[in-house]
Each structure stands twice: as structure tokens, then as C-alpha cells.
Design a protein around this motif. Structure first.
Motif, PDB file in Angstrom:
ATOM      1  N   VAL A   1     -15.993  16.075 -22.506  1.00  0.00           N
ATOM      2  CA  VAL A   1     -16.535  15.986 -23.866  1.00  0.00           C
ATOM      3  C   VAL A   1     -15.985  14.714 -24.490  1.00  0.00           C
ATOM      4  CG1 VAL A   1     -16.720  17.079 -26.126  1.00  0.00           C
ATOM      5  CG2 VAL A   1     -16.563  18.498 -24.071  1.00  0.00           C
ATOM      6  N   ASP A   2     -16.869  13.846 -24.965  1.00  0.00           N
ATOM      7  CA  ASP A   2     -16.481  12.574 -25.579  1.00  0.00           C
ATOM      8  C   ASP A   2     -17.282  12.440 -26.868  1.00  0.00           C
ATOM      9  OD1 ASP A   2     -15.995   9.995 -26.369  1.00  0.00           O
ATOM     10  OD2 ASP A   2     -16.588   9.058 -24.495  1.00  0.00           O
TER      11      ASP A   2
ATOM     12  N   ASP B   1     -19.888  13.249 -29.262  1.00  0.00           N
ATOM     13  CA  ASP B   1     -21.138  14.002 -29.105  1.00  0.00           C
ATOM     14  C   ASP B   1     -21.699  13.907 -27.690  1.00  0.00           C
ATOM     15  OD1 ASP B   1     -21.117  14.788 -31.778  1.00  0.00           O
ATOM     16  OD2 ASP B   1     -22.104  12.939 -32.427  1.00  0.00           O
ATOM     17  N   THR B   2     -21.015  13.189 -26.815  1.00  0.00           N
ATOM     18  CA  THR B   2     -21.460  13.033 -25.428  1.00  0.00           C
ATOM     19  C   THR B   2     -20.788  14.083 -24.549  1.00  0.00           C
ATOM     20  OG1 THR B   2     -21.735  10.647 -25.705  1.00  0.00           O
ATOM     21  CG2 THR B   2     -21.517  11.464 -23.452  1.00  0.00           C
ATOM     22  N   THR B   3     -21.553  14.687 -23.681  1.00  0.00           N
ATOM     23  CA  THR B   3     -20.993  15.653 -22.741  1.00  0.00           C
ATOM     24  C   THR B   3     -21.468  15.340 -21.329  1.00  0.00           C
ATOM     25  OG1 THR B   3     -22.827  17.198 -23.067  1.00  0.00           O
ATOM     26  CG2 THR B   3     -20.885  17.497 -24.463  1.00  0.00           C
TER      27      THR B   3
ATOM     28  N   THR C   1     -21.643  17.348 -17.544  1.00  0.00           N
ATOM     29  CA  THR C   1     -21.395  18.489 -16.677  1.00  0.00           C
ATOM     30  C   THR C   1     -20.729  18.001 -15.399  1.00  0.00           C
ATOM     31  OG1 THR C   1     -23.522  18.288 -15.550  1.00  0.00           O
ATOM     32  CG2 THR C   1     -23.459  19.652 -17.571  1.00  0.00           C
TER      33      THR C   1
ATOM     34  N   ARG D   1     -10.081  23.964 -22.295  1.00  0.00           N
ATOM     35  CA  ARG D   1     -10.407  22.585 -22.670  1.00  0.00           C
ATOM     36  C   ARG D   1      -9.090  21.845 -22.880  1.00  0.00           C
ATOM     37  NH1 ARG D   1     -15.869  22.304 -26.385  1.00  0.00           N
ATOM     38  NH2 ARG D   1     -17.179  23.560 -24.995  1.00  0.00           N
TER      39      ARG D   1
ATOM     40  N   VAL E   1     -11.361  17.004 -22.915  1.00  0.00           N
ATOM     41  CA  VAL E   1     -11.816  16.660 -24.257  1.00  0.00           C
ATOM     42  C   VAL E   1     -11.187  15.320 -24.629  1.00  0.00           C
ATOM     43  CG1 VAL E   1     -11.831  17.293 -26.686  1.00  0.00           C
ATOM     44  CG2 VAL E   1     -12.117  19.062 -24.932  1.00  0.00           C
TER      45      VAL E   1
ATOM     46  N   HIS F   1     -13.324  20.766 -31.162  1.00  0.00           N
ATOM     47  CA  HIS F   1     -13.760  20.941 -29.772  1.00  0.00           C
ATOM     48  C   HIS F   1     -13.119  22.140 -29.080  1.00  0.00           C
ATOM     49  CE1 HIS F   1     -16.060  17.235 -29.789  1.00  0.00           C
ATOM     50  NE2 HIS F   1     -15.029  16.614 -30.326  1.00  0.00           N
TER      51      HIS F   1
ATOM     52  N   ALA G   1     -12.611  21.676 -18.898  1.00  0.00           N
ATOM     53  CA  ALA G   1     -13.239  20.501 -19.504  1.00  0.00           C
ATOM     54  C   ALA G   1     -12.183  19.561 -20.069  1.00  0.00           C
ATOM     55  CB  ALA G   1     -14.200  20.927 -20.612  1.00  0.00           C
TER      56      ALA G   1
ATOM     57  N   LEU H   1     -19.283  22.515 -18.041  1.00  0.00           N
ATOM     58  CA  LEU H   1     -18.859  21.358 -18.824  1.00  0.00           C
ATOM     59  C   LEU H   1     -17.633  20.718 -18.195  1.00  0.00           C
ATOM     60  CD1 LEU H   1     -19.385  19.754 -21.455  1.00  0.00           C
ATOM     61  CD2 LEU H   1     -17.765  21.299 -22.581  1.00  0.00           C
TER      62      LEU H   1
ATOM     63  N   ALA I   1     -15.325   9.001 -21.873  1.00  0.00           N
ATOM     64  CA  ALA I   1     -15.878   9.639 -20.679  1.00  0.00           C
ATOM     65  C   ALA I   1     -16.082   8.612 -19.575  1.00  0.00           C
ATOM     66  CB  ALA I   1     -17.207  10.317 -21.022  1.00  0.00           C
TER      67      ALA I   1
END
Length: 648
Positions: free
Chosen positions: A56-57, A59-61, A63, A235, A262, A281, A260, A53, A100
Motif C-alpha cells: 500500500v503506497d 492510494d496505490t495498491t 496485489t 499490515r 504499508v 491504513h 501487506a 494485498l 511501492a
């Protein structure tokens, strides 16, 4: 005194070729890290673990593999776009909401060979246009809606709403390796000496000044940092404005270490928004401005229970809030970071512990390739314990100020004994163990709520007003969460504009953090015997400054208005007695608004978004918002609603 980064003690080294006074033992620099571009850092982790990961935005992720593919596809699009083809060396402004897409666009601009010039959607258009002009921006890219509302005069290009198809890359899946050449039109995106960002800071001439920060400086700051713990399991919260250099740490401390990012999806998050976001998160690492940290500490915010590492910076950290947080959350790694944009976000850092006493927290030792030199006005080292100006050297200095060669030469100095140094203007002293204490400025520059502010920039904007003959700006309650900018205006002949009208005009040309909280009209500015503005006298007068004095008698407040007024009074530190009182006119600002919305939630059980708060800035208007929110939350207060209605 000269101090440098590192772990092993060594013999003191003088900062000049002349004999140095007695000095504390500095630390020996650690082995230099390989110079790296930020694109190569992203690729490195995409190659190692493409499914890890990265962003994280909501519900959008994304990789790491997808992040790199989307960014490279966007880079190819920017290079091949028919309307405007981004060329290597172009300076391209980026106007996006925090998302993101921001991270993807930064990488894409670098892969296209461009320098990223972040813009803030919330700042006034005249300031944005001035930044675009001073940075010699060739193109502005960003969100279509933001570009439309900004109505900029230069070329603009809306970023695609959806990710572009993957571009075929020669060789391995990710062609750009650390130290290698890029595959998009042959652009060398791995040159660590290229400028990554042009970040703007307040300017004493009335215009902001752009600082060109190279890739290598950011990469060295964030890669395997020894001043804060960041691992691939972490995160990191991204909640700062893109134009604030702390956002560089928030995004790239994560991506440089396989962690990640966030993204805080609330553009103006309340204290409760931050806590919920951290909890939802699983954020483990965060940066907060000192003023925001003090607010969170005063409320023992539950977000500290989730976090493992917190970096604080922007102003002097008070010992009491730090002690309170560490007592309540003893596992927390709390770091006091110091550094100007010209030295890439943090130049020194101090791990805060309960042993730090009752005074201001020290700013620590140099970190990540920086060196610190405490010198007198002639560039000579000062004796241990004495105060001097902090000059920063090492591998993380910016290139300089864009389009300002004279100012660059003045502030970035080739020192005969220590190489290229940046004169910070900050006054420090060094303890026997090499730790630095901060003692303020040697000029008029101030810090308010984490923002670096040149009063001259605000004074210049005031003097441009037709009804202002002269102006001076100072800070009241400096170094506290209640710090406020106070302006004193000498009126020109003719009618005197109300303070509220002047503030409204300034808000049209200055960003919010530069608009004075209070403007007071004075017959003349106090002067020193040498004829300069007496800043000390202004600071003494600022504590009682309150803007326009004449007000009609106040009408009685309703119980709900009284409840709102009591919350305001606690935050503002003075009694609010009128329903028509305006939060901003009373010296309120965004940080105090966070405290008020949090107290309204605690006292009245109502959550107000910051956007709604500032849209209804009077006691009466906020009481009406509270009443509507209470009615909406309690269906039993609506007798006309059937008991088994589907309405909620």
C-alpha cells in the motif's frame, strides 16, 4: 557462555575445545529452515493468493500477483536495456524515494541477477559517490528526478515511470518457485547464498563500510518469526530509510508471511504523520528506533492503540517508557531487538513485560538461526554473570565487508569450537536463565538515535578542514532521547572558523546523523597518562559544551516568539532566550524536531512539516510560520474576506 536459539533445553556446549567454565543452560537450536531466496518468498504468496494485498503506497495498491508481474517485467527490461544491460553478479545502486516502486525495483534487481545497493537521496553526494565506488557499483537506477539532482559520475538509468507490459513466462504464471531457476534469461535468482543487499555502516577509517547480506540470512530472519507475531492478516509499516537495515525487516517481514507492506508516504514524517498513517491504513506491526519509541512513549501516542506488535531496536531500551506503554496499551506485543547489520538486523530479542524491572531492558536470547557466545579477549567462555564480548554465529551472518578482506578477517572469525563468528564489540552478561544483558562497547563506537556511529569517521572529516588541527567526538546524554554528538576541535594557526560554519561544511560530506550537534573549540584535547585522548574527560566536558560563546545582547521576543521558544526549551532541556537562536546550533536534531513539531501542534494548534521546520530553523522564522498558519486556519482573522466567499 554459549547460547543458541530454540525451544527445548539441552546440556551446555562449550564454545571452544578447551574446558569451559560454569555456564547457564543454553537452548537447543530448532530445526534448520530451508535456505530460500527472497524472490521465491514473493512468488510463493503470489501463487497461493495472487489477489492478496502486498503493498500500500498512499492510494496505490499492489496485489502479490501484480507485484511479481511488475518486478519480473522490470527485470527483463534491465537485462535487455540497450544503454546498460544488467548482468548476473552486477552490483546495482538503487536511488528512489520510499515507495511501492522501491519494493518492485528490489525484486527486479534480484531477478536480473544483481545485488541491490540502497542509496539515501538525503545524504551528501561525496558520501554517495564513496559508497558507489567502494561497492564497485556497475550502474545506478532510480527515480529520474533524484538521478538528475544527484548528478552522479557513473552510469545511471531512470526507472520507467509506468509499469511495463507483462512479459511472457514459460510454464506456470510464476516460473520462479522456491528452489527453482528463474525464467529471465536463465538467471538463477533463487540461489539463497547470493548477496541481496550491500548495506553501509559508519567506518572508523573515515569511510563507510559496506556489509554484504545474503538472501538466506534475511529470509530466515523474517519467515514465520518466533520473536514477533506476523501473519497474513497483518499490515507492516515501512517508514525507515532504505539504507537502514530495519527497512529489510519492515518490507520482508510482511512479504515473507503474506502480509501487506504499508509505505509511509511522508519522507520525513512527524509524530502526528506516523499516527495518522497507522490509523488510516490499519497498520498492526511496526519497528521504531529506541529513541523514536521513547518519544512516542512519552506522549502516549495514539498510534499504539492501533498496533498489535512493536519491535524496538538501535539502543538500550529504558524500562520506564516500556512500562508506561504496556500499562496504557496492555495488549501490545513489545519486543526489544538487538543486532548489528553484520548479523542481519536482529540477532537476539526479548519480549518486554511488566516484570522487567527498573533497569535497562535485556536484549534477550538469540533468534532465527543466530547463536550467541559470551567470550573473553582470548575467545574463551566467561562464567555466568560475568561480562564478556558478544560473538554472534549461526546461519545469518553477512558475507563480510566489500573490498575490505583484512577487516572481514578481523571481525568474522573462524572460532575453533563454534565455527564462523562475528565479533560485535558489545559487552554483555548472561543471566542464569540464558537471557543477555547489554553493558556497552569495548571500543569507541556509539549509538545515537538508532544510528551506529564511529566517532573516528567524524573526527577524520573534521581534520580534513583546513582550519582544524585535531578533533575528537563524544556523546553527551548517551542512551537518552536528548543524546547528542559533541565535537571538540583544536584550531589550526590562523582565524578560527565559527562552529556553525564547520557544521555546514561537515553537512556537505556527511549524512545528517553524523554531523555533530555541537562543535566546541578547545586549545588542546585532554590526554590520558598513556598519551591517548581522554574520552572520559571529554564526556564530562560535553555536558556543558555549547559551541561559540560570544553573542550580542538579545532583543526582546514577541509573544509568539516566546511561545515557540518555550516549546524549544522543553525539547532541548535548556532555556532558549533569543529570537535568532538556531535550533541546530543549540544541539537540536531530527528526533527533537519531531518533539517540537508535535508540541507546537498541541500548544498552538499549528502543524509544521519537518521540511518547513528545518527550512526555518530560528525562533523568529518559526514564529512567522506559526503566524501564517494561524491566519490561514482562521478566516475570521481576515476582515477583508467577504462572509460568504468561496475562498477557504
Amino acid at each position: 557462555m554459549t547460547a543458541t536459539t530454540s525451544r527445548q533445553p539441552a546440556a551446555p556446549q562449550p564454545a571452544t575445545s578447551q574446558p569451559a567454565p560454569s555456564q547457564a543452560t543454553p537452548a537447543r537450536p530448532g530445526p534448520p529452515r530451508p535456505a530460500t531466496a527472497l524472490t521465491a518468498l514473493a512468488v510463493r504468496h503470489a501463487e497461493r493468493d495472487p489477489d492478496a494485498l502486498a503493498v500500500v503506497d498512499g492510494d496505490t495498491t499492489l496485489t502479490y500477483g501484480r507485484l511479481v508481474r511488475e518486478a519480473r517485467a522490470l527485470a527483463a527490461h534491465l537485462r535487455a536495456n540497450r544503454a546498460y544491460q544488467v548482468a548476473p553478479g552486477d552490483r546495482v545502486a538503487l536511488l528512489t524515494s520510499r515507495s511501492a516502486r522501491t519494493v518492485v525495483a528490489q525484486l527486479a534487481l534480484w531477478w536480473a541477477g544483481a545485488v541491490c545497493v540502497p542509496l539515501d537521496p538525503a545524504q551528501p553526494r561525496p558520501r554517495t559517490e564513496a559508497m558507489i565506488a567502494d561497492a564497485e557499483v556497475a550502474l545506478t537506477v532510480g527515480d529520474a528526478k533524484l538521478l538528475d539532482s544527484a548528478a552522479l559520475t557513473g552510469p545511471v538509468l531512470a526507472l520507467p515511470e509506468e509499469p511495463l507490459p507483462e512479459q511472457p513466462l514459460p510454464g506456470d504464471e510464476f516460473a520462479d518457485r522456491a528452489g527453482g531457476a528463474d525464467a529471465v534469461d536463465g538467471t538463477d535468482a533463487s540461489d539463497p547464498d547470493r548477496a541481496a543487499f550491500i548495506m553501509f555502516t559508519s567506518g572508523s577509517t573515515g569511510r563507510p563500510k559496506g556489509v554484504a547480506v545474503p538472501h538466506r540470512a534475511i529470509a530466515e530472519l523474517v519467515t514465520a518469526p518466533d520473536y514477533v507475531t506476523v501473519t497474513a492478516r497483518d499490515r507492516v509499516l515501512f517508514h525507515s530509510p532504505m539504507t537502514f537495515d530495519a527497512s529489510t525487516f519492515e518490507v520482508w517481514a510482511a512479504l515473507a508471511n503474506g502480509a501487506a507492506v504499508v509505505v509511509c508516504t511522508e519522507q520525513r514524517p512527524s509524530l502526528e504523520d506516523l499516527a495518522r498513517h497507522v490509523e488510516r491504513h490499519g497498520v498492526t506491526v511496526a519497528f521504531f528506533t529506541t529513541a523514536l519509541f521513547h518519544q512516542l512513549a512519552a506522549r502516549r501516542s495514539r498510534l499504539f492503540a492501533q498496533l498489535r506488535s512493536v519491535v524496538v531496536g538501535g539502543e538500550a531500551m529504558a524500562a520506564e517508557p516500556a512500562r508506561a506503554v504496556l500499562t496504557a496499551f496492555p495488549w501490545l506485543e513489545l519486543v526489544n531487538g538487538y543486532g548489528p547489520t553484520e548479523a542481519t538486523t536482529f540477532a537476539t530479542a526479548h519480549r518486554v513485560t511488566a516484570r522487567d524491572g527498573d533497569g535497562p531492558i535485556p536484549i534477550g536470547r538469540p533468534v532465527a538461526g543466530a547463536t550467541a557466545h559470551v567470550l573473553d579477549a582470548d575467545g574463551r567462555p566467561v562464567p555466568d554473570g560475568e561480562r564478556g564480548e558478544l560473538w554472534i554465529g549461526g546461519s545469518r551472518l553477512a558475507h563480510g565487508y566489500t573490498g575490505l578482506p583484512a577487516l572481514t578477517a578481523e571481525r568474522f572469525v573462524d572460532h575453533p569450537g563454534a565455527g564462523r563468528l562475528y565479533r560485535t564489540g558489545d559487552i554483555v552478561s548472561v543471566r542464569p536463565d540464558g537471557v543477555l544483558d547489554y553493558h556497552g562497547r569495548n571500543d569507541d563506537q556509539v549509538k545515537v538515535r538508532g544510528f551506529r556511529i564511529e566517532p573516528a569517521e567524524i573526527e577524520h572529516a573534521l581534520r580534513l578542514q583546513p582550519d582544524v588541527a585535531d578533533a575528537a567526538v563524544t556523546v553527551d546524554r548517551a542512551g537518552t532521547p536528548e543524546a547528542r554528538l559533541v565535537a571538540f576541535a583544536v584550531p589550526a594557526p590562523g582565524p578560527v572558523a565559527p562552529a556553525a560554519a564547520l557544521r555546514e561544511r561537515l553537512a556537505a560530506v556527511l549524512p545528517a546523523h553524523l554531523v555533530p550537534d555541537v562543535i566546541t573549540t578547545v586549545e588542546r584535547l585532554p590526554l590520558t597518562p598513556s598519551g591517548k585522548v581522554d574520552r572520559r574527560a571529554l564526556a564530562d566536558r560535553a555536558h556543558t559544551a555549547g559551541g561559540d560563546a560570544a553573542e550580542p545582547p538579545a532583543a526582546a521576543m514577541t509573544p509568539l516568539e516566546q511561545a515557540v521558544a518555550e516549546v524549544w526549551s522543553r525539547a532541548l532541556g535548556s532555556e532558549v532566550t533569543r529570537a535568532d537562536a538556531d535550533f541546530l546550533a543549540l544541539g537540536g536534531h531530527s528526533l527533537l524536531a519531531l518533539a517540537v513539531t508535535d508540541d507546537l501542534r498541541e500548544d498552538l494548534g499549528v502543524e509544521l512539516a519537518l521540511a518547513d521546520f528545518f527550512a526555518a530553523p530560528t525562533v523568529a522564522a518559526q514564529a512567522a510560520l506559526v503566524e501564517r498558519a494561524l491566519l490561514a486556519a482562521h478566516s475570521d482573522l481576515h476582515p477583508e474576506t467577504p462572509e460568504h466567499s468561496d475562498d477557504h
